[in-house]
Write an enzyme that holds these catalytic residues in place. Structure first.
Site, PDB file in Angstrom:
ATOM      1  N   SER A 128      40.955  38.158  38.970  1.00 39.04           N
ATOM      2  CA  SER A 128      41.089  37.856  40.401  1.00 39.04           C
ATOM      3  C   SER A 128      39.741  37.729  41.100  1.00 39.04           C
ATOM      4  O   SER A 128      38.780  38.430  40.757  1.00 39.04           O
ATOM      5  CB  SER A 128      41.872  38.995  41.061  1.00 39.04           C
ATOM      6  OG  SER A 128      41.744  38.948  42.459  1.00 39.04           O
ATOM      7  N   GLU A 130      39.254  39.004  43.782  1.00 43.52           N
ATOM      8  CA  GLU A 130      39.015  40.337  44.372  1.00 43.52           C
ATOM      9  C   GLU A 130      37.951  41.094  43.584  1.00 43.52           C
ATOM     10  O   GLU A 130      37.382  42.058  44.087  1.00 43.52           O
ATOM     11  CB  GLU A 130      40.309  41.148  44.386  1.00 43.52           C
ATOM     12  CG  GLU A 130      41.215  40.873  45.561  1.00 43.52           C
ATOM     13  CD  GLU A 130      40.668  41.384  46.885  1.00 43.52           C
ATOM     14  OE1 GLU A 130      40.347  42.568  46.987  1.00 43.52           O
ATOM     15  OE2 GLU A 130      40.558  40.585  47.825  1.00 43.52           O
ATOM     16  N   TYR A 152      42.699  48.001  43.545  1.00 41.13           N
ATOM     17  CA  TYR A 152      43.207  46.781  42.904  1.00 41.13           C
ATOM     18  C   TYR A 152      42.040  46.013  42.258  1.00 41.13           C
ATOM     19  O   TYR A 152      42.110  45.629  41.081  1.00 41.13           O
ATOM     20  CB  TYR A 152      43.928  45.894  43.930  1.00 41.13           C
ATOM     21  CG  TYR A 152      44.264  44.521  43.376  1.00 41.13           C
ATOM     22  CD1 TYR A 152      45.400  44.335  42.591  1.00 41.13           C
ATOM     23  CD2 TYR A 152      43.427  43.425  43.590  1.00 41.13           C
ATOM     24  CE1 TYR A 152      45.694  43.094  42.043  1.00 41.13           C
ATOM     25  CE2 TYR A 152      43.717  42.182  43.052  1.00 41.13           C
ATOM     26  CZ  TYR A 152      44.848  42.023  42.292  1.00 41.13           C
ATOM     27  OH  TYR A 152      45.131  40.790  41.746  1.00 41.13           O
TER      28      TYR A 152
HETATM   29  P1  NAP Z   1      53.517  38.867  42.109  1.00 42.47           P
HETATM   30  O1  NAP Z   1      54.320  37.769  42.714  1.00 42.47           O
HETATM   31  O2  NAP Z   1      53.291  40.133  42.885  1.00 42.47           O
HETATM   32  O3  NAP Z   1      54.206  39.238  40.707  1.00 42.47           O
HETATM   33  C1  NAP Z   1      53.858  40.406  40.013  1.00 42.47           C
HETATM   34  C2  NAP Z   1      54.730  40.531  38.784  1.00 42.47           C
HETATM   35  O4  NAP Z   1      54.367  41.724  38.075  1.00 42.47           O
HETATM   36  C3  NAP Z   1      56.245  40.644  39.090  1.00 42.47           C
HETATM   37  O5  NAP Z   1      56.962  39.917  38.135  1.00 42.47           O
HETATM   38  C4  NAP Z   1      56.488  42.140  38.932  1.00 42.47           C
HETATM   39  O6  NAP Z   1      57.821  42.458  38.569  1.00 42.47           O
HETATM   40  C5  NAP Z   1      55.556  42.442  37.761  1.00 42.47           C
HETATM   41  N1  NAP Z   1      55.279  43.869  37.646  1.00 42.47           N
HETATM   42  C6  NAP Z   1      54.672  44.672  38.550  1.00 42.47           C
HETATM   43  N2  NAP Z   1      54.615  45.927  38.096  1.00 42.47           N
HETATM   44  C7  NAP Z   1      55.202  45.925  36.865  1.00 42.47           C
HETATM   45  C8  NAP Z   1      55.474  46.924  35.906  1.00 42.47           C
HETATM   46  N3  NAP Z   1      55.104  48.179  36.112  1.00 42.47           N
HETATM   47  N4  NAP Z   1      56.101  46.585  34.752  1.00 42.47           N
HETATM   48  C9  NAP Z   1      56.474  45.290  34.540  1.00 42.47           C
HETATM   49  N5  NAP Z   1      56.263  44.292  35.425  1.00 42.47           N
HETATM   50  C10 NAP Z   1      55.631  44.614  36.579  1.00 42.47           C
HETATM   51  O7  NAP Z   1      52.075  38.343  41.682  1.00 42.47           O
HETATM   52  P2  NAP Z   1      51.538  36.835  41.503  1.00 42.47           P
HETATM   53  O8  NAP Z   1      51.029  36.357  42.814  1.00 42.47           O
HETATM   54  O9  NAP Z   1      52.535  36.048  40.764  1.00 42.47           O
HETATM   55  O10 NAP Z   1      50.247  37.110  40.603  1.00 42.47           O
HETATM   56  C11 NAP Z   1      50.340  37.147  39.178  1.00 42.47           C
HETATM   57  C12 NAP Z   1      49.125  37.878  38.623  1.00 42.47           C
HETATM   58  O11 NAP Z   1      47.935  37.195  39.013  1.00 42.47           O
HETATM   59  C13 NAP Z   1      48.944  39.314  39.109  1.00 42.47           C
HETATM   60  O12 NAP Z   1      48.384  40.058  38.048  1.00 42.47           O
HETATM   61  C14 NAP Z   1      47.935  39.204  40.237  1.00 42.47           C
HETATM   62  O13 NAP Z   1      47.248  40.419  40.398  1.00 42.47           O
HETATM   63  C15 NAP Z   1      47.069  38.082  39.719  1.00 42.47           C
HETATM   64  N6  NAP Z   1      46.405  37.251  40.722  1.00 42.47           N
HETATM   65  C16 NAP Z   1      47.134  36.661  41.709  1.00 42.47           C
HETATM   66  C17 NAP Z   1      46.507  35.832  42.617  1.00 42.47           C
HETATM   67  C18 NAP Z   1      47.275  35.147  43.721  1.00 42.47           C
HETATM   68  O14 NAP Z   1      46.644  34.670  44.683  1.00 42.47           O
HETATM   69  N7  NAP Z   1      48.584  35.026  43.626  1.00 42.47           N
HETATM   70  C19 NAP Z   1      45.115  35.600  42.516  1.00 42.47           C
HETATM   71  C20 NAP Z   1      44.417  36.212  41.485  1.00 42.47           C
HETATM   72  C21 NAP Z   1      45.070  37.025  40.580  1.00 42.47           C
HETATM   73  P3  NAP Z   1      58.942  42.828  39.665  1.00 42.47           P
HETATM   74  O15 NAP Z   1      59.521  41.499  40.088  1.00 42.47           O
HETATM   75  O16 NAP Z   1      59.895  43.657  38.892  1.00 42.47           O
HETATM   76  O17 NAP Z   1      58.254  43.557  40.767  1.00 42.47           O
HETATM   77  N1  GDD Z   2      48.682  41.099  53.664  1.00 41.96           N
HETATM   78  C1  GDD Z   2      48.128  41.001  54.885  1.00 41.96           C
HETATM   79  N2  GDD Z   2      48.886  41.316  55.984  1.00 41.96           N
HETATM   80  N3  GDD Z   2      46.840  40.590  54.997  1.00 41.96           N
HETATM   81  C2  GDD Z   2      46.325  40.470  56.243  1.00 41.96           C
HETATM   82  C3  GDD Z   2      47.064  40.754  57.390  1.00 41.96           C
HETATM   83  C4  GDD Z   2      48.398  41.230  57.263  1.00 41.96           C
HETATM   84  O1  GDD Z   2      49.095  41.517  58.219  1.00 41.96           O
HETATM   85  N4  GDD Z   2      46.276  40.515  58.471  1.00 41.96           N
HETATM   86  C5  GDD Z   2      45.100  40.085  58.005  1.00 41.96           C
HETATM   87  N5  GDD Z   2      45.122  40.064  56.646  1.00 41.96           N
HETATM   88  C6  GDD Z   2      43.986  39.691  55.784  1.00 41.96           C
HETATM   89  C7  GDD Z   2      43.649  40.765  54.742  1.00 41.96           C
HETATM   90  O2  GDD Z   2      42.881  41.817  55.346  1.00 41.96           O
HETATM   91  C8  GDD Z   2      42.875  39.931  53.743  1.00 41.96           C
HETATM   92  O3  GDD Z   2      41.523  39.829  54.149  1.00 41.96           O
HETATM   93  C9  GDD Z   2      43.503  38.536  53.852  1.00 41.96           C
HETATM   94  O4  GDD Z   2      44.333  38.564  55.023  1.00 41.96           O
HETATM   95  C10 GDD Z   2      44.377  38.137  52.655  1.00 41.96           C
HETATM   96  O5  GDD Z   2      45.280  39.191  52.381  1.00 41.96           O
HETATM   97  P1  GDD Z   2      46.484  39.011  51.333  1.00 41.96           P
HETATM   98  O6  GDD Z   2      47.269  37.801  51.661  1.00 41.96           O
HETATM   99  O7  GDD Z   2      47.201  40.308  51.275  1.00 41.96           O
HETATM  100  O8  GDD Z   2      45.741  38.659  49.967  1.00 41.96           O
HETATM  101  P2  GDD Z   2      44.468  39.297  49.251  1.00 41.96           P
HETATM  102  O9  GDD Z   2      43.346  38.315  49.399  1.00 41.96           O
HETATM  103  O10 GDD Z   2      44.219  40.680  49.694  1.00 41.96           O
HETATM  104  O11 GDD Z   2      44.945  39.370  47.732  1.00 41.96           O
HETATM  105  C11 GDD Z   2      45.606  38.261  47.112  1.00 41.96           C
HETATM  106  O12 GDD Z   2      44.649  37.422  46.504  1.00 41.96           O
HETATM  107  C12 GDD Z   2      43.901  38.037  45.436  1.00 41.96           C
HETATM  108  C13 GDD Z   2      42.907  36.992  44.933  1.00 41.96           C
HETATM  109  O13 GDD Z   2      41.783  36.990  45.765  1.00 41.96           O
HETATM  110  C14 GDD Z   2      46.603  38.836  46.092  1.00 41.96           C
HETATM  111  O14 GDD Z   2      47.394  37.777  45.591  1.00 41.96           O
HETATM  112  C15 GDD Z   2      45.886  39.489  44.925  1.00 41.96           C
HETATM  113  O15 GDD Z   2      46.836  39.851  43.922  1.00 41.96           O
HETATM  114  C16 GDD Z   2      44.879  38.465  44.347  1.00 41.96           C
HETATM  115  O16 GDD Z   2      44.176  39.018  43.265  1.00 41.96           O
END
Ligand code: NAP
Ligand code: GDD
Length: 330
Positions: A128, A130, A152
């Protein structure tokens, strides 16, 4: 014979798009799900309804090495996409312990199970942006130093290091994607983009009056999830495992996202968005923007969806669900 893929986190946003991509490519797709998901399929398997009949689901948990080992031994995958994680950064401040346990041990267990039971399997780790946290250069590339700002982010740095070490120590074909934020109409409601588009639709339909948000000045590099799962697949098709940044190269603030989403439903966000200090994070990642030149060169990957199209598609989906035409205020 078709290739076999195992996806952890198949019920999540990315897992669902990846499952669709791999089914379309002719893979035999297996997914790891928590047992509770099988007991409540209507809600917990909602994102994978389109491919539910074409995939095989296995009960297991990131907390249990035996469950992961058994699934790997049974399925003998050619490719494993490890997407499961506690993925909500904000929650990782409320419970650092479970985030670190689930994300670090879970990744370690999957790597160890593959090495023991399917050592030829190719492995993808969901790294990520992050991990860059308090960024040390802009834009961020594979060579940028990590400075995570949450449990995280720390758990993802540990997963990244474990992945690299299994590659170097045990010869596993293990790659990490360093993916910047990617969104879609399947995004969880806790993440800011979906919270904004669902909130704007709710206000436009008369079901809500205000939307409470935290830091509006944070900037993110937001792409479209279906584009990003193509990069995951491309990484595992390379002869040599490696790590890649996947990003659009553009950054926008949460405020800009609000402005565009609300304007698409004919509203001024300044009249509805309330800033709530309780939603600020103890340590913020102020700005992320990625340099995906390596992925472009080596994988031929580039982001195909611009910011405006992404916001529009999410607003349209939430307006449709709320029974309101985008642009029409009730
Ligand atoms: P998501 O929608 O939150 O999906 C997370 C998945 O992990 C769900 O299927 C959840 O299952 C499963 N999970 C969580 N805890 C588990 C456990 N203890 N045992 C088995 N399964 C578990 O996340 P996403 O946005 O698709 O992201 C996929 C991956 O990419 C994550 O690792 C995230 O950290 C990473 N990532 C995401 C982003 C982004 O912007 N989306 C960016 C960078 C990296 P349940 O449905 O049962 O909860
Ligand atoms: N969730 C949330 N809710 N975020 C808020 C809010 C609120 O009400 N108001 C402002 N934010 C700001 C957060 O402080 C952060 O700076 C930004 O919006 C994005 O927050 P999220 O959408 O929660 O995503 P994230 O950037 O923290 O994390 C996501 O992206 C990562 C990759 O950079 C997640 O998908 C992570 O799993 C992923 O790794």
């Amino acid at each position: 014979m078709s290739r076999k893929a195992l996806i952890t986190g198949i019920t999540g946003q990315d897992g669902s798009y990846l499952a669709e991509l791999l089914v379309a490519k002719g893979y035999e797709v297996h997914g790891l799900v928590r047992r509770v998901a099988l007991e409540d399929p209507g809600h917990r398997l909602r994102r994978i309804t389109t491919v539910r009949d074409q995939i095989v689901l296995h009960a297991g948990s990131l907390e249990s090495f035996p469950s992961l080992f058994q699934v790997v031994r049974q399925t003998q995958p050619d490719e494993c996409y490890h997407l499961a994680a506690q993925s909500f950064v904000s929650y990782s401040f409320d419970d650092e312990f479970s985030t670190l346990n689930t994300n670090i041990n879970g990744t370690h267990y999957v790597l160890a199970a593959l090495t023991a039971a399917a050592p030829e399997c190719r492995f993808y780790f969901a790294g990520s942006s992050e991990m860059f946290g308090k960024v040390e250069e802009t834009p961020q590339a594979e060579t940028t130093r990590f400075h995570p700002r949450s449990a995280y982010g720390i758990s993802k740095v540990a997963g990244f290091d474990l992945t690299r070490n299994y590659r170097e120590a045990y010869g596993l074909h293990a790659s990490s994607g360093i993916l910047f934020n990617h969104e879609s109409p399947r995004r969880g409601y806790e993440f800011v983009t979906r919270k904004i588009t669902a909130g704007a639709a709710a206000i436009a339909s008369g079901k809500a009056r205000e939307l409470r948000l935290g830091n509006l000045e944070a900037r993110r590099d937001w792409g479209h999830a279906p584009d990003y799962v193509e990069a995951m697949w491309a990484m595992l098709q390379q002869d040599t495992p490696d790590d890649y940044v996947v990003a659009t190269g553009e950054t926008h603030s949460v405020r800009e996202f609000c402005e565009m989403a609300f304007s698409l439903v004919g509203l001024d966000y300044r009249e509805h968005v309330v800033t709530d200090p309780a939603l600020y994070r103890p340590a913020e990642v102020d700005m992320l923007v990625g340099n995906a030149a390596k992925a472009r060169k080596a994988l031929g990957w580039c982001s195909r969806t611009d910011f405006q199209s992404l916001v529009r598609m999410m607003v349209e989906a939430d307006c449709c669900a709320a029974g309101v035409e985008p642009g029409n205020r009730r």
